[in-house]
Motif scaffolding. Structure first.
Motif, PDB file in Angstrom:
ATOM      1  N   VAL A 146       1.956  11.994  10.508  1.00  0.00           N
ATOM      2  CA  VAL A 146       2.194  10.593  10.863  1.00  0.00           C
ATOM      3  C   VAL A 146       3.619  10.491  11.391  1.00  0.00           C
ATOM      4  CG1 VAL A 146       2.352   8.226  10.007  1.00  0.00           C
ATOM      5  CG2 VAL A 146       0.585   9.761   9.116  1.00  0.00           C
ATOM      6  N   LYS A 156      -4.076  10.966   4.081  1.00  0.00           N
ATOM      7  CA  LYS A 156      -3.057  10.958   5.131  1.00  0.00           C
ATOM      8  C   LYS A 156      -2.071  12.116   5.007  1.00  0.00           C
ATOM      9  CE  LYS A 156      -4.488   7.084   6.988  1.00  0.00           C
ATOM     10  NZ  LYS A 156      -5.043   7.042   8.363  1.00  0.00           N
ATOM     11  N   ASP A 205       1.180   2.628   3.196  1.00  0.00           N
ATOM     12  CA  ASP A 205       1.160   2.105   4.561  1.00  0.00           C
ATOM     13  C   ASP A 205       2.066   0.870   4.673  1.00  0.00           C
ATOM     14  OD1 ASP A 205      -0.184  -0.138   3.612  1.00  0.00           O
ATOM     15  OD2 ASP A 205      -2.045   0.255   4.695  1.00  0.00           O
ATOM     16  N   ARG A 206       2.141   0.293   5.840  1.00  0.00           N
ATOM     17  CA  ARG A 206       3.085  -0.793   6.098  1.00  0.00           C
ATOM     18  C   ARG A 206       2.706  -2.098   5.428  1.00  0.00           C
ATOM     19  NH1 ARG A 206       4.867  -0.031  12.496  1.00  0.00           N
ATOM     20  NH2 ARG A 206       5.719   2.086  12.241  1.00  0.00           N
ATOM     21  N   THR A 207       1.490  -2.168   4.896  1.00  0.00           N
ATOM     22  CA  THR A 207       1.072  -3.388   4.203  1.00  0.00           C
ATOM     23  C   THR A 207       1.249  -3.274   2.692  1.00  0.00           C
ATOM     24  OG1 THR A 207      -1.242  -2.698   3.946  1.00  0.00           O
ATOM     25  CG2 THR A 207      -0.619  -3.781   6.020  1.00  0.00           C
ATOM     26  N   ARG A 233      -0.156  -0.715   0.811  1.00  0.00           N
ATOM     27  CA  ARG A 233      -1.334  -0.107   0.196  1.00  0.00           C
ATOM     28  C   ARG A 233      -1.164   1.404   0.157  1.00  0.00           C
ATOM     29  NH1 ARG A 233      -6.344  -1.505   3.567  1.00  0.00           N
ATOM     30  NH2 ARG A 233      -4.867  -0.834   5.201  1.00  0.00           N
ATOM     31  N   TRP A 234      -1.608   2.025  -0.946  1.00  0.00           N
ATOM     32  CA  TRP A 234      -1.568   3.483  -1.088  1.00  0.00           C
ATOM     33  C   TRP A 234      -2.880   4.051  -0.553  1.00  0.00           C
ATOM     34  CZ3 TRP A 234       2.886   5.745  -2.257  1.00  0.00           C
ATOM     35  CH2 TRP A 234       3.851   5.016  -2.953  1.00  0.00           C
ATOM     36  N   LEU A 235      -2.789   4.950   0.450  1.00  0.00           N
ATOM     37  CA  LEU A 235      -3.956   5.480   1.132  1.00  0.00           C
ATOM     38  C   LEU A 235      -4.096   6.973   0.892  1.00  0.00           C
ATOM     39  CD1 LEU A 235      -3.532   3.697   4.593  1.00  0.00           C
ATOM     40  CD2 LEU A 235      -4.827   2.897   2.602  1.00  0.00           C
ATOM     41  N   VAL A 268       6.095  -3.380   1.272  1.00  0.00           N
ATOM     42  CA  VAL A 268       6.292  -1.953   1.020  1.00  0.00           C
ATOM     43  C   VAL A 268       7.301  -1.756  -0.108  1.00  0.00           C
ATOM     44  CG1 VAL A 268       7.199   0.178   2.012  1.00  0.00           C
ATOM     45  CG2 VAL A 268       5.649  -1.245   3.344  1.00  0.00           C
ATOM     46  N   GLU A 279      -1.126  10.289  -2.034  1.00  0.00           N
ATOM     47  CA  GLU A 279      -1.347   9.039  -1.313  1.00  0.00           C
ATOM     48  C   GLU A 279      -0.106   8.676  -0.506  1.00  0.00           C
ATOM     49  OE1 GLU A 279      -4.237   6.707  -4.460  1.00  0.00           O
ATOM     50  OE2 GLU A 279      -2.068   6.710  -4.815  1.00  0.00           O
ATOM     51  N   MET A 299       9.314   6.998   4.565  1.00  0.00           N
ATOM     52  CA  MET A 299       7.937   7.372   4.248  1.00  0.00           C
ATOM     53  C   MET A 299       7.869   7.588   2.742  1.00  0.00           C
ATOM     54  SD  MET A 299       5.891  10.783   5.504  1.00  0.00           S
ATOM     55  CE  MET A 299       5.815  10.226   7.217  1.00  0.00           C
TER      56      MET A 299
END
Length: 506
Positions: free
Chosen positions: A492, A476, A467-469, A471-473, A182, A464, A500
């Motif tokens: 979330v 959300k 996330d915890r890995t 990656r931009w998602l 992250v 975006e 965050m």
């Protein structure tokens, strides 16, 4: 030339009122005593090993101002090769209440330095080491927040200075490794805190040259120490994003505190008065000293002592149930400071809050808002910052709402950011291709859903969530328009002492 004693020099440097000419000479001497050995050290190191780089370890900028520090000259002496390496101070050494420990000292240090930089804040864990100084969660939170103001890594001091090495740090390596993906993803955005949006907190690296020592102050160099971080600490707790500025800006509100204004000439002051300027009590006093009461809507003032008023409180005069849930929201005054200024407002000034006794008698305006002939707006407040039990008494939901509503009212098109209903620390920074939003939960409560209010236009690009890995998602977070500005909703959960990160693409 004149032969003088140490005591004579000290008495002149710390003389009350307008600074004695010797103070500037003394600070110049101190500046030279830093620059010259730094340059010699760099030359010696390069002769021994040209690949070795020097980095600057620093403390509190207001303390360094008392030393006559010339940050840019010191950088030139130590060398960039190719970027300047810095290890700014990152308080606290020992874990305390996170909501009262924003990294404003670290950010002010970064603001003083010219670019390009390699930023590695000091993640102290001493003197006892391990969880007896800081929990793994708190230590990780400091890393998670450091990337919000442009850190490229961290300097970790995990030893107890007694020869035990890292033996007391069991489990820290796992805790620090978990958010690595992250943190790396945020670092890749190229965040520079010089591009931080929100409110602007004015500072001067040379403020100690201009500060007026108090007649009652102790005869020691600490009398020259300014409180440049008063507003930044307060804004962070109020859930309002900010950045530091060295000169006036016209696109957002400028906050100024303690004796910072003494470091600026009349032309700069006029520029500040032409925009939106927010002053604490000492700043108001300085402006009246300079004959500018007519520009801030304060006809006169005198000193007042809150302790003489029993349990005084501050009431919002234009409150409404629709905004605050109450018609007359009240906030503590007596714990915020021992002293206040009693301002006499001009006839066309707007009194937004009133200090009152426990018997509900008016004492003095707590906040005055005034639109002047330059087209600017000045907000004058009755308190000095950070004194008495300020961090106990000043903060509550009504003051948070008061300041947030006021800033969006006065600067509807500015790129402001605020955490609604909950005291999250928030960051909003321009990127080359969009914006970065950082959110830190400094409380011990889980935030089930995050609501942010932002100024300016509703963005057309996608939002975006990281996330915890790493990656931009998409999908959300959602954005929607407000009567003033717009808001982001993120359904979330945000755990205590966690972060965050959002990215808004152009």
């Amino acid at each position: 030339r004149q032969s003088v004693t140490r005591q004579e020099v000290l008495d002149a440097i710390l003389a009350p009122g307008r600074p004695h000419p010797w103070r500037a000479q003394w600070l110049e001497l101190w500046r030279q005593t830093m620059i010259e050995p730094a340059l010699e050290l760099r030359q010696a190191v390069q002769r021994a090993n040209a690949s070795t780089r020097l980095a600057l370890m620093s403390s509190t900028p207001d303390v360094h101002s008392m030393e006559g520090r010339d940050w840019h000259a010191l950088q030139d002496a130590l060398g960039f090769e190719p970027v300047f390496l810095t290890r700014p101070h990152l308080a606290p050494y020992t874990e305390n209440c996170a909501i009262q420990a924003p990294p404003d000292c670290t950010r002010l240090t970064i603001a003083n330095l010219k670019r390009p930089l390699g930023i590695y804040p000091e993640l102290e864990n001493s003197p006892r080491c391990g969880v007896y100084s800081k929990s793994k969660t708190y230590t990780t939170m400091e890393c998670l927040e450091s990337v919000c103001y442009g850190s490229h890594g961290i300097t970790i001091n995990h030893f107890d200075m007694m020869g035990n090495g890292t033996g007391l740090d069991r489990g820290f390596e796992r805790a620090l490794s978990e958010p690595k993906d992250v943190l790396d993803a945020v670092v890749k955005l190229g965040i520079d805190d010089d591009r931080a949006q929100g409110a602007a907190v004015l500072y001067s690296p040379d403020v100690a040259r201009y500060r007026h020592a108090s007649p009652s102050a102790a005869k020691e160099m600490g009398a020259l120490r300014n409180n440049s971080q008063g507003w930044s600490s307060a804004l962070a707790i109020l859930g309002i994003g900010y950045g530091f500025v060295r000169q006036p800006v016209s696109d957002r509100p400028v906050f100024v505190c303690d004796q910072t204004l003494r470091a600026f000439d009349d032309q700069t002051i006029n520029s500040l008065l032409s925009g939106v300027l927010v002053c604490d009590a000492p700043s108001v006093e300085i402006l009246l000293e300079r004959g500018l009461g007519g520009m801030i809507g304060v006809q006169s003032l005198k000193g007042g002592i809150l302790n003489d008023l029993a349990y005084a409180y501050e009431e919002i005069t234009n409150g409404s149930a629709g905004t605050y849930g109450l018609e007359r929201p009240r906030m503590s005054a007596s714990r915020c400071s021992h002293n206040i200024i009693v301002m006499q407002p001009a006839g066309d000034a707007s009194v937004r809050t009133m200090l009152k006794t426990a018997d509900h008698d008016d004492v003095a305006p707590g906040m005055i808002v005034y639109r002047n002939s330059l087209g600017g707006v000045v907000v004058s407040t009755a308190y000095p910052l950070g004194q008495a039990q300020f961090y106990m008494g000043y903060f509550n939901c009504f003051r948070q709402m008061l300041w947030q509503e006021l800033l969006f009212e006065l600067c509807p098109s500015a790129r402001l950011i605020a955490s609604r209903e909950f005291p999250l620390r928030v960051y909003r920074t321009l990127l080359d291709s969009g914006e970065f939003i950082g959110v830190i939960n400094p409380t011990l409560d889980v935030r089930d859903e995050t609501h942010l209010k932002l100024g300016g236009s509703l963005p057309a690009g996608r939002i975006e969530l990281l996330d915890r890995t790493g990656r931009w998602l998409e999908g959300k977070a959602s954005a929607s328009a407000c009567p003033v500005g717009w808001k982001i909703t993120v359904p979330v959960p945000l755990e205590p002492l966690k972060a965050m990160y959002l990215r808004i693409n152009s």
